[in-house]
Motif scaffolding. Structure first.
Motif, PDB file in Angstrom:
ATOM      1  N   LYS A 111     -23.578 -23.116 -54.840  1.00  0.00           N
ATOM      2  CA  LYS A 111     -24.537 -24.122 -54.046  1.00  0.00           C
ATOM      3  C   LYS A 111     -24.263 -25.486 -54.944  1.00  0.00           C
ATOM      4  O   LYS A 111     -24.526 -25.278 -56.287  1.00  0.00           O
ATOM      5  N   ASN A 122     -18.941 -26.238 -47.850  1.00  0.00           N
ATOM      6  CA  ASN A 122     -18.560 -24.886 -47.883  1.00  0.00           C
ATOM      7  C   ASN A 122     -18.477 -24.081 -47.001  1.00  0.00           C
ATOM      8  O   ASN A 122     -19.394 -24.121 -46.034  1.00  0.00           O
ATOM      9  N   THR A 124     -18.607 -21.217 -46.026  1.00  0.00           N
ATOM     10  CA  THR A 124     -19.208 -19.939 -46.047  1.00  0.00           C
ATOM     11  C   THR A 124     -20.753 -20.095 -46.057  1.00  0.00           C
ATOM     12  O   THR A 124     -21.367 -19.189 -46.084  1.00  0.00           O
ATOM     13  N   ASP A 125     -21.251 -21.456 -46.188  1.00  0.00           N
ATOM     14  CA  ASP A 125     -22.620 -21.465 -46.410  1.00  0.00           C
ATOM     15  C   ASP A 125     -23.018 -22.817 -45.304  1.00  0.00           C
ATOM     16  O   ASP A 125     -23.800 -23.604 -45.525  1.00  0.00           O
TER      17      ASP A 125
END
Length: 282
Positions: A111, A122, A124-125
Motif C-alpha cells: 500500500k 493497484n 489487486t486492491d
C-alpha cells in the motif's frame, strides 16, 4: 524498547558512521543551536523503518520531525544508505560468500496511501494507490537489488532493470547463472532477455500448479516476507519522494544482510564480544 537488538544496531551504526560526510564546524560565536548528534537521528530513522508511522510520531524533545527529514535528505544526497548496503553485501561475500549462481526475482505489491513517485493504482486492491517492489535475491535469500515502480506495472517489464542490479558486483559474477521465476514471467520476451544476458532459467509454466517448496522460489517469497513483516515502512509506503523510498529500501536490505551475516558467523568465527547465545540475532 529498541527497534533492533544492540548486537545488530551497534555494528550497523559503526559502519554507517564511517560513511557519513564531514560536517562543517558550528558558528564560531556559538550563537546557533547545536547540531543534533548523528547517532540520535540514526536511531530514530531505524525505529521509523521498523515500526512505521510518521516523522512526527517518532520526534521527541531530543530531535524534531523537521531535523529527521533534513538529515535523511542530507545522508541520501551523500549516498550513505546505498553505500551502507553495498558495504554489508561485500562483507558477507568476503566472510561467508554470496551465491550468485542461483538467483530469484519476484514482485511484491504494498500500500502507498500518500501516493507520490513509484506508485500507481493497484488492481489487486480495488484500485487504491500502491507500490510494487521487484526484488532480486541470491541463493541464500538475501536481497541484492530492488526496483520500485507503480503497483499497476507488470512484473515482466521490470525484470531487466532488476537483473541489471548485478552490475554492483563488477567482475565477480559467475560464468553461469540460473534465474528462478514464477508463471508471471512465462513468455518469449523473458526468455529472449535471459538469453541476451547469458542466464539459464527455470520458469513455472502458466496454468500448472507447482508447490513452492519444489523450487528455489521459496527464497524470494521469504525475502518479500522479511520486507513486509519486519519493516513497517516497507509494508505501507508513506514517503512520496523516490530518493527517500530508495533510502529506506537500502537500509532495510542492510539490516537483513547484517542479521544473516551475524547468524552465519556465530558458527564459523569467534571474537571477543560475541554474545553467549545465538538467538539474540534472530
Amino acid at each position: 524498547m529498541p527497534a533492533l537488538p544492540s548486537s545488530i544496531i551497534e555494528p550497523l551504526w559503526c559502519q554507517f558512521e564511517a560513511l557519513l560526510p564531514p560536517v562543517e564546524e558550528s558558528h564560531p560565536l556559538g550563537c546557533h543551536r547545536p547540531r543534533v548528534a548523528d547517532r540520535i537521528v540514526f536511531d530514530k530513522l531505524v525505529a521509523r523503518l521498523v515500526l512505521g508511522g510518521t516523522y512526527t510520531k517518532h520526534a521527541d524533545d531530543c530531535v524534531s520531525a523537521t531535523t529527521l527529514r533534513t538529515r535523511r535528505d542530507e545522508w541520501t544526497a551523500a549516498g550513505v544508505f546505498a553505500a551502507l548496503e553495498q558495504a554489508v553485501l561485500e562483507t558477507f561475500d568476503w566472510l561467508i560468500g554470496l551465491d550468485l549462481e542461483h538467483l530469484s526475482v519476484d514482485g511484491c505489491c504494498v500500500k502507498a496511501p500518500c501516493g507520490g513517485d513509484n506508485t500507481g493504482r493497484n488492481p489487486t486492491d480495488r484500485g487504491k494507490s500502491g507500490q510494487k517492489r521487484s526484488v532480486l535475491c541470491e541463493g541464500h535469500g538475501l536481497p541484492i537489488g530492488v526496483v520500485l515502480d507503480g503497483a499497476n506495472r507488470h512484473d515482466s517489464p521490470l525484470l531487466r532493470p532488476t537483473l541489471e542490479r548485478l552490475s554492483r558486483f563488477g567482475f565477480h559474477l559467475p560464468d553461469r547463472t540460473r534465474v528462478d521465476l514464477d508463471a508471471g514471467y512465462d513468455s518469449g520476451v523473458t526468455r529472449e532477455l535471459l538469453v541476451e544476458l547469458g542466464c539459464d532459467w527455470k520458469i513455472s509454466p502458466k496454468g500448472t500448479y507447482i508447490k513452492i517448496n519444489h523450487t528455489r522460489r521459496w527464497m524470494i517469497e521469504r525475502t518479500n516476507s522479511w520486507h513486509t513483516r519486519g519493516f513497517g515502512l516497507l509494508q505501507v509506503v508513506l514517503d512520496r519522494g523516490e530518493k527517500a523510498q530508495q533510502a529506506w529500501t537500502h537500509l532495510a536490505n542492510a539490516i537483513i544482510v547484517l542479521r544473516r551475516l551475524l547468524k552465519k558467523s556465530w558458527t564459523r568465527f569467534r571474537w571477543d564480544d560475541r554474545p553467549v547465545k545465538q538467538y539474540q540475532w534472530r
